[in-house]
Design a protein around this motif. Structure first.
Motif, PDB file in Angstrom:
ATOM      1  N   GLY A  58     -59.722 -25.819  -3.509  1.00 34.69           N
ATOM      2  CA  GLY A  58     -59.757 -24.595  -2.825  1.00 34.69           C
ATOM      3  C   GLY A  58     -58.971 -23.459  -3.246  1.00 34.69           C
ATOM      4  O   GLY A  58     -57.811 -23.821  -3.422  1.00 34.69           O
ATOM      5  N   LEU A  59     -59.486 -22.317  -3.388  1.00 38.97           N
ATOM      6  CA  LEU A  59     -58.623 -21.203  -3.860  1.00 38.97           C
ATOM      7  C   LEU A  59     -59.039 -20.244  -3.215  1.00 38.97           C
ATOM      8  O   LEU A  59     -60.071 -19.786  -2.725  1.00 38.97           O
ATOM      9  N   ASN A  60     -58.104 -19.301  -2.736  1.00 33.93           N
ATOM     10  CA  ASN A  60     -58.129 -18.085  -1.930  1.00 33.93           C
ATOM     11  C   ASN A  60     -58.299 -17.044  -2.817  1.00 33.93           C
ATOM     12  O   ASN A  60     -57.042 -16.665  -3.372  1.00 33.93           O
ATOM     13  N   VAL A  61     -59.280 -16.540  -3.123  1.00 30.75           N
ATOM     14  CA  VAL A  61     -59.411 -15.626  -4.328  1.00 30.75           C
ATOM     15  C   VAL A  61     -59.820 -14.061  -3.711  1.00 30.75           C
ATOM     16  O   VAL A  61     -60.773 -13.979  -3.043  1.00 30.75           O
ATOM     17  N   TYR A  62     -58.941 -13.157  -4.287  1.00 26.49           N
ATOM     18  CA  TYR A  62     -59.194 -11.771  -4.212  1.00 26.49           C
ATOM     19  C   TYR A  62     -58.846 -11.046  -5.439  1.00 26.49           C
ATOM     20  O   TYR A  62     -58.162 -10.489  -5.811  1.00 26.49           O
ATOM     21  N   ARG A  63     -59.954 -11.161  -6.307  1.00 22.77           N
ATOM     22  CA  ARG A  63     -60.280 -10.699  -7.602  1.00 22.77           C
ATOM     23  C   ARG A  63     -61.420  -9.283  -7.660  1.00 22.77           C
ATOM     24  O   ARG A  63     -61.654  -9.045  -8.819  1.00 22.77           O
ATOM     25  N   GLY A  64     -61.516  -8.858  -6.536  1.00 24.74           N
ATOM     26  CA  GLY A  64     -62.547  -7.897  -6.379  1.00 24.74           C
ATOM     27  C   GLY A  64     -64.047  -8.497  -6.271  1.00 24.74           C
ATOM     28  O   GLY A  64     -64.237  -9.550  -6.034  1.00 24.74           O
TER      29      GLY A  64
END
Length: 419
Positions: free
Chosen positions: A231-237
Motif C-alpha cells: 500500500g502506498l499513500n500517493v500525492y502526485r497530483g
C-alpha cells in the motif's frame, strides 16, 4: 477448559443461559464468510476479482485528538453514533471498502456491531482493513515488536470470522521512522504479518507506506513474504505523476520479480484554497461551489487508476480516498479549522494549491459528538462515477479477469509455522 457438572437440571440451565448470552452478543454473520486472496496484481474476494472503491476512515470529532480516549477507536458499541452516522452515507455513495487508522486489540472483541453494520447482511457490503497503532520508531526494538505481534494475534483471532473483515494493515507509514535500510525493519514487519496469516489465513495482510520516490519499494521488495499487498499513500497530483513519473508504471517495473497488488492506501486533495492563491498564505477558504474542484480532481484520479486496471500493464487494484471527513486536530487547535501546517503553494499537486491536513474530507462536519456530516460536491461526483460499475468493481479489470476466478496467490501456498 473442561467443566464437570452433576445433574441434568444444572446442565440444562447452564446450556440455556449460555445460549441466551450468545444471542445477546454481536457475532459474525452465521453461514457467511469472505476469503481474500491475490493473483498477480489483483485482489480476489471468494475467488472473484475485487476493485477497491474505498475511503480512509478516522471520524475524530471537532475538539478531540486521537492521543486521548478513545484513542481513535470509534468502533465499539458506545461509539455507535459515529458509525451509524457514516456507514449508510458511505453505502449510498457506493463505497465498497474502508481503511482504519486506529483499533484496540483489547476492544476488538467488541467490534461486532460495527462490522455487521458494514456487512449489512451481504447487501452492498462495505469491507474493512483493520489495524492497530505501531510506532514507526519501534520497528528495530525486539521487545516492542513482540508486543505488536501479540496485539495483531489478538485482533486476528477476534475478527477473522467476520465477513466484513477484508484484511489487516501492519501499521501506517512505518517507513517514516528512517529504518528502511535495516534488514531487521523488514524482518520485524514480516513477523507481525506472519502472526496475522497464522491466525486469520483467509484475510489480506498489507502495509501502507509513504510514497517516498520508491526508496521504500527498492529497499523492501523480496523481504516481506507474509505481506500480500503493498500500500502506498500517493500525492502526485491528479495524473498520478504524469509521463516519466507515473506511480503505476514505476511500481510495475520495480515489482516484476516480486509481484504483489498495489493498493493506493491514500489519495486525494484538500477541499480548501486561499482567498488569493499563489504564494505562502493562511487566509484559508473552502473551494467554490461546495468544493467542486475537489470532486473533479478525485474523479480524474479515479479514472486514471481504473484505466491502469484495464490495461496490459495493470498493477492497481483500487484504493482509498483520504479522507471521509475533515480531521480538525491535525494542524493546530482541534477546535479550529486550521490551514497548513505547510502553507506553501503546491501548484497543481492539489485542487486548491495547498496541502491543508485538516481539509481533506469529502465531508465537512459540525461541532458535536459525532456532529453532522456536511457532504461536499465530491460525494455526488464519485457516486456518479462509481455507479457505472458493479459494487465489487470486478469488470474494471477489463478482459483480464476471466482466467483469474478461483485462483490464489502464491503467498497463500506458503506454509506458515509458529515460531
Amino acid at each position: 477448559m473442561e467443566v464437570s457438572m452433576k445433574g441434568t437440571r444444572l446442565v440444562r440451565s447452564f446450556f440455556f443461559l449460555a445460549l441466551f448470552a450468545a444471542t445477546m452478543l454481536p457475532t459474525a454473520v452465521l453461514g457467511q464468510t469472505t476469503t481474500w486472496t491475490t493473483n498477480g496484481y489483483k485482489v480476489l474476494k471468494n475467488g472473484t476479482p475485487f476493485f477497491m472503491k474505498g475511503v480512509d476512515y478516522a471520524p475524530v470529532p471537532i475538539g478531540a485528538v486521537p492521543d486521548n480516549s478513545p484513542y481513535g477507536d470509534y468502533f465499539t458499541p458506545n461509539q455507535a453514533a459515529f458509525f451509524n452516522r457514516d456507514i449508510p452515507a458511505m453505502r449510498d455513495m457506493g463505497v465498497n471498502c474502508i481503511r482504519l487508522y486506529a483499533g484496540s486489540p483489547a476492544n476488538s472483541a467488541n467490534y461486532g456491531d460495527f462490522l455487521n453494520a458494514l456487512y449489512n447482511g451481504g447487501d452492498r457490503p462495505i469491507y474493512v482493513i483493520m489495524t492497530s497503532f505501531i510506532n514507526a520508531g519501534d520497528m528495530l526494538n525486539a521487545s516492542a515488536v513482540a508486543g505488536y505481534v501479540n496485539d495483531y494475534t489478538t485482533m486476528a483471532q477476534n475478527l477473522k470470522n467476520y465477513p466484513a473483515v477484508m484484511g489487516f494493515s501492519i501499521g501506517n507509514e512505518l517507513n517514516s521512522g528512517g529504518s528502511i535500510d535495516s534488514p531487521d525493519f523488514w524482518a520485524n514487519m514480516d513477523k507481525i504479518a506472519a502472526a496475522v496469516r497464522t491466525n486469520a489465513p483467509d484475510k489480506l495482510t498489507i502495509v501502507a507506506m509513504v510514497d517516498d520516490g520508491n526508496d521504500t519499494l527498492k529497499a523492501g521488495i523480496g523481504k516481506i513474504p507474509h505481506i500480500m499487498c503493498w500500500g502506498l499513500n500517493v500525492y502526485r497530483g491528479p495524473d498520478w505523476g504524469g509521463t516519466g513519473n507515473n506511480i503505476f508504471t514505476q511500481y510495475g517495473q520495480l515489482t516484476a520479480s516480486d509481484v504483489k497488488p498495489l493498493i493506493i492506501t491514500e489519495y486525494g486533495t484538500p477541499a480548501s484554497t486561499r482567498q488569493n492563491p499563489g504564494g505562502e498564505s493562511t487566509d484559508i477558504i473552502l473551494l467554490p461551489n461546495n468544493a467542486q474542484a475537489q470532486g473533479d480532481f478525485l474523479v480524474t484520479q479515479w479514472q486514471g487508476m481504473a484505466a491502469n486496471a484495464d490495461s496490459s500493464t495493470q498493477v492497481s487494484c483500487g484504493g482509498m480516498i483520504f479522507d471521509w471527513v475533515d480531521e480538525w486536530w491535525k494542524a493546530g487547535n482541534p477546535s479550529l479549522h486550521d490551514p497548513g501546517p505547510n502553507n506553501a503553494y503546491q501548484g497543481g499537486a492539489f485542487a486548491g494549491g495547498y496541502w491543508d491536513e485538516e481539509w481533506f474530507g469529502i465531508n465537512g462536519v459540525t461541532t458535536g459528538s459525532p456532529g453532522t456530516l456536511e457532504p461536499r460536491a465530491a460525494i455526488t461526483s464519485l457516486k456518479t462515477e462509481w455507479s457505472k460499475t458493479s459494487h465489487d468493481g470486478s469488470e474494471i479489470y477489463g478482459n483480464t479477469t476471466a482466467a483469474i476466478a478461483g485462483s490464489v496467490s502464491a503467498i497463500n501456498s506458503v506454509v506458515i509455522e509458529e515460531e
